[in-house]
Design a protein around this motif. Structure first.
Motif, PDB file in Angstrom:
ATOM      1  N   ALA A 158       0.837  -1.197   0.000  1.00 34.01           N
ATOM      2  CA  ALA A 158       0.000   0.000   0.000  1.00 34.01           C
ATOM      3  C   ALA A 158       0.873   1.249   0.000  1.00 34.01           C
ATOM      4  N   SER A 159       0.369   2.298  -0.641  1.00 30.99           N
ATOM      5  CA  SER A 159       1.013   3.609  -0.563  1.00 30.99           C
ATOM      6  C   SER A 159      -0.064   4.659  -0.390  1.00 30.99           C
ATOM      7  N   SER A 160       0.352   5.883  -0.104  1.00 31.80           N
ATOM      8  CA  SER A 160      -0.611   6.972   0.084  1.00 31.80           C
ATOM      9  C   SER A 160      -1.049   7.579  -1.245  1.00 31.80           C
ATOM     10  N   GLY A 161      -0.635   6.975  -2.345  1.00 26.05           N
ATOM     11  CA  GLY A 161      -1.064   7.463  -3.658  1.00 26.05           C
ATOM     12  C   GLY A 161      -0.005   7.218  -4.713  1.00 26.05           C
ATOM     13  N   ASN A 162      -0.428   7.147  -5.945  1.00 22.37           N
ATOM     14  CA  ASN A 162       0.497   6.939  -7.040  1.00 22.37           C
ATOM     15  C   ASN A 162       1.473   8.113  -7.131  1.00 22.37           C
ATOM     16  N   GLY A 163       2.773   7.798  -7.099  1.00 17.82           N
ATOM     17  CA  GLY A 163       3.778   8.841  -7.138  1.00 17.82           C
ATOM     18  C   GLY A 163       4.169   9.390  -5.787  1.00 17.82           C
ATOM     19  N   SER A 164       3.549   8.878  -4.717  1.00 16.81           N
ATOM     20  CA  SER A 164       3.934   9.308  -3.367  1.00 16.81           C
ATOM     21  C   SER A 164       5.338   8.808  -3.060  1.00 16.81           C
ATOM     22  N   LEU A 165       5.952   9.370  -2.027  1.00 20.20           N
ATOM     23  CA  LEU A 165       7.285   8.924  -1.644  1.00 20.20           C
ATOM     24  C   LEU A 165       7.269   7.456  -1.250  1.00 20.20           C
ATOM     25  N   GLN A 166       6.178   7.011  -0.648  1.00 17.45           N
ATOM     26  CA  GLN A 166       6.033   5.595  -0.310  1.00 17.45           C
ATOM     27  C   GLN A 166       6.099   4.742  -1.577  1.00 17.45           C
ATOM     28  N   HIS A 167       5.433   5.211  -2.606  1.00 21.37           N
ATOM     29  CA  HIS A 167       5.406   4.481  -3.885  1.00 21.37           C
ATOM     30  C   HIS A 167       6.790   4.434  -4.516  1.00 21.37           C
ATOM     31  N   VAL A 168       7.425   5.595  -4.693  1.00 22.10           N
ATOM     32  CA  VAL A 168       8.711   5.610  -5.396  1.00 22.10           C
ATOM     33  C   VAL A 168       9.803   4.919  -4.582  1.00 22.10           C
ATOM     34  N   THR A 169       9.717   5.003  -3.239  1.00 24.95           N
ATOM     35  CA  THR A 169      10.708   4.308  -2.416  1.00 24.95           C
ATOM     36  C   THR A 169      10.580   2.798  -2.575  1.00 24.95           C
ATOM     37  N   THR A 170       9.343   2.300  -2.598  1.00 18.60           N
ATOM     38  CA  THR A 170       9.150   0.852  -2.763  1.00 18.60           C
ATOM     39  C   THR A 170       9.542   0.401  -4.161  1.00 18.60           C
ATOM     40  N   GLU A 171       9.286   1.246  -5.154  1.00 18.06           N
ATOM     41  CA  GLU A 171       9.723   0.905  -6.504  1.00 18.06           C
ATOM     42  C   GLU A 171      11.253   0.871  -6.587  1.00 18.06           C
ATOM     43  N   LEU A 172      11.904   1.757  -5.847  1.00 17.67           N
ATOM     44  CA  LEU A 172      13.361   1.732  -5.786  1.00 17.67           C
ATOM     45  C   LEU A 172      13.841   0.454  -5.100  1.00 17.67           C
ATOM     46  N   LEU A 173      13.147   0.043  -4.026  1.00 10.69           N
ATOM     47  CA  LEU A 173      13.480  -1.214  -3.352  1.00 10.69           C
ATOM     48  C   LEU A 173      13.346  -2.393  -4.316  1.00 10.69           C
ATOM     49  N   LYS A 174      12.271  -2.405  -5.093  1.00 14.22           N
ATOM     50  CA  LYS A 174      12.077  -3.469  -6.083  1.00 14.22           C
ATOM     51  C   LYS A 174      13.228  -3.519  -7.081  1.00 14.22           C
ATOM     52  N   ASP A 175      13.651  -2.345  -7.529  1.00 14.55           N
ATOM     53  CA  ASP A 175      14.739  -2.279  -8.504  1.00 14.55           C
ATOM     54  C   ASP A 175      16.052  -2.774  -7.900  1.00 14.55           C
ATOM     55  N   LEU A 176      16.311  -2.373  -6.660  1.00 15.71           N
ATOM     56  CA  LEU A 176      17.570  -2.745  -6.006  1.00 15.71           C
ATOM     57  C   LEU A 176      17.636  -4.227  -5.650  1.00 15.71           C
ATOM     58  N   THR A 177      16.473  -4.832  -5.365  1.00 19.61           N
ATOM     59  CA  THR A 177      16.449  -6.241  -4.941  1.00 19.61           C
ATOM     60  C   THR A 177      15.983  -7.177  -6.052  1.00 19.61           C
ATOM     61  N   LYS A 178      15.664  -6.603  -7.215  1.00 18.53           N
ATOM     62  CA  LYS A 178      15.206  -7.397  -8.365  1.00 18.53           C
ATOM     63  C   LYS A 178      14.003  -8.264  -7.990  1.00 18.53           C
ATOM     64  N   THR A 179      13.008  -7.613  -7.393  1.00 20.10           N
ATOM     65  CA  THR A 179      11.791  -8.307  -6.989  1.00 20.10           C
ATOM     66  C   THR A 179      10.584  -7.698  -7.689  1.00 20.10           C
ATOM     67  N   PHE A 180       9.461  -8.412  -7.652  1.00 16.46           N
ATOM     68  CA  PHE A 180       8.222  -7.924  -8.262  1.00 16.46           C
ATOM     69  C   PHE A 180       7.112  -7.968  -7.227  1.00 16.46           C
ATOM     70  N   MET A 181       6.591  -6.788  -6.887  1.00 10.67           N
ATOM     71  CA  MET A 181       5.489  -6.671  -5.936  1.00 10.67           C
ATOM     72  C   MET A 181       4.433  -5.744  -6.527  1.00 10.67           C
ATOM     73  N   VAL A 182       3.190  -5.949  -6.166  1.00 12.00           N
ATOM     74  CA  VAL A 182       2.070  -5.218  -6.760  1.00 12.00           C
ATOM     75  C   VAL A 182       1.716  -3.994  -5.924  1.00 12.00           C
TER      76      VAL A 182
END
Length: 324
Positions: A158-182
């Protein structure tokens, strides 16, 4: 020679002190001040506003009201203040993600927070925590990553909205760990947190203040901190960098007014906000929430905003984040 009594001199001195402690009272002229909050109740932006409201009201000698206006990734609240009165009676308590990231992915016609809002003062800075629902099948960050990799696409966040810091931080985590989460976006941290507590979503990454009571109650499990250092409030939770993931991200929360506000009023409001943030009580409340009170001038806040917008622009491009 005119004799002036000691009592009269003290009275005059008292008036001078009152004028210093209440620098904008004459300009606000007793009007209530409304702090427009760019997110729903329950999130760190809301908590920051409520930490500010009472002591600021005492300084200004007027009532200070908190008004939550969530939606459009902060654009609703931002435009409301930008187009509102310029007498200091309507101010914005803003979240860094909405100030720096929203314009990159969801620009509003005729509105740019960097242009249409005037920085007044910084409130708090907070790293983010990765927390999972109480029954998630991992109790530490290493096991969490292992589980996500073994179950690609089955874990949601969950994030507080598309493009929120929560969203982009988790997308960065996905990129760094090579994982796929919805990704599941919400209209603010409060609604996202409600569904996380209900077990509807698996995890979120957000600032500590709204999370700490639920972590302490055993309703959520904290697995990782995105700051450079561990949190004093949760010393047993490692940072991402300690776990071998070079992820460092924090949120900040600040106060803005409309650009039509005079420079004199801007300076005087900045002094009043600074007085609150420098107080021992505000610092203690921030630390209790897993955050840090940080004083900044208007110019320093503007520079922080400009630097962070450049940084997050790169992440938005890499993660290909688009508006809803």
């Amino acid at each position: 020679m005119t004799f002036i009594s000691r009592r009269a001199l003290l009275a005059v001195a008292g008036l001078g002190t009152a004028a210093w402690l209440n620098p904008v009272r004459a300009q606000i002229a007793g009007k209530p001040v409304t702090l427009i909050v760019s997110s729903a109740a329950g999130g760190t932006t809301d908590i920051s506003a409520r930490m500010l409201a009472e002591p600021l009201g005492k300084i200004l000698q007027t009532s200070v009201i908190v008004d939550n206006r969530a939606g459009a990734n902060g654009n609703i609240a931002g435009q409301m203040v930008a187009r509102g009165p310029i007498d200091g009676s309507s101010l914005l308590v803003q979240y860094s993600g909405y100030q720096c990231i929203t314009p990159l992915i969801q620009p509003a016609a005729g509105f740019d927070p960097a242009i249409n809002l005037k920085p007044l003062g910084h409130l708090i800075d907070a790293p983010q925590l990765l927390v999972v629902r109480a029954n998630f099948p991992a109790d530490n960050f290493a096991d969490f990553i292992k589980y996500v990799k073994a179950n690609p696409g089955k874990v949601n966040y969950a994030s507080s909205g598309n493009g929120s810091l929560q969203h982009v931080t988790t997308e960065l985590l996905k990129d760094l760990t090579k994982t796929f989460m919805v990704h599941i976006p919400y209209r603010g941290t409060g609604p996202a947190l409600n569904d996380l507590l209900a077990g509807t979503v698996d995890f979120t990454i957000t600032t500590p203040p709204p999370l700490l009571p639920h972590i302490r109650a055993g309703k959520l499990k904290a697995l990782m901190v995105t700051g450079r250092n561990r949190l004093a409030a949760l010393p047993g939770i490692p940072t991402a960098t300690e776990m071998g993931v070079p992820l460092v991200a924090s949120s900040w929360f600040a106060v803005y007014g409309p650009t039509g506000m005079s420079a004199d009023l801007q300076n005087r409001l900045s002094l009043a906000i600074k007085q609150v943030v420098e107080s021992d009580s505000f610092k203690r409340r921030a630390e209790d929430q897993g955050a840090k009170a940080v004083v900044m001038s208007s110019a320093e806040l503007a520079a922080l905003e400009a630097n962070e917008r450049k940084m997050w622009a790169r992440i938005v491009k890499v993660a290909n984040i688009k508006a809803d």
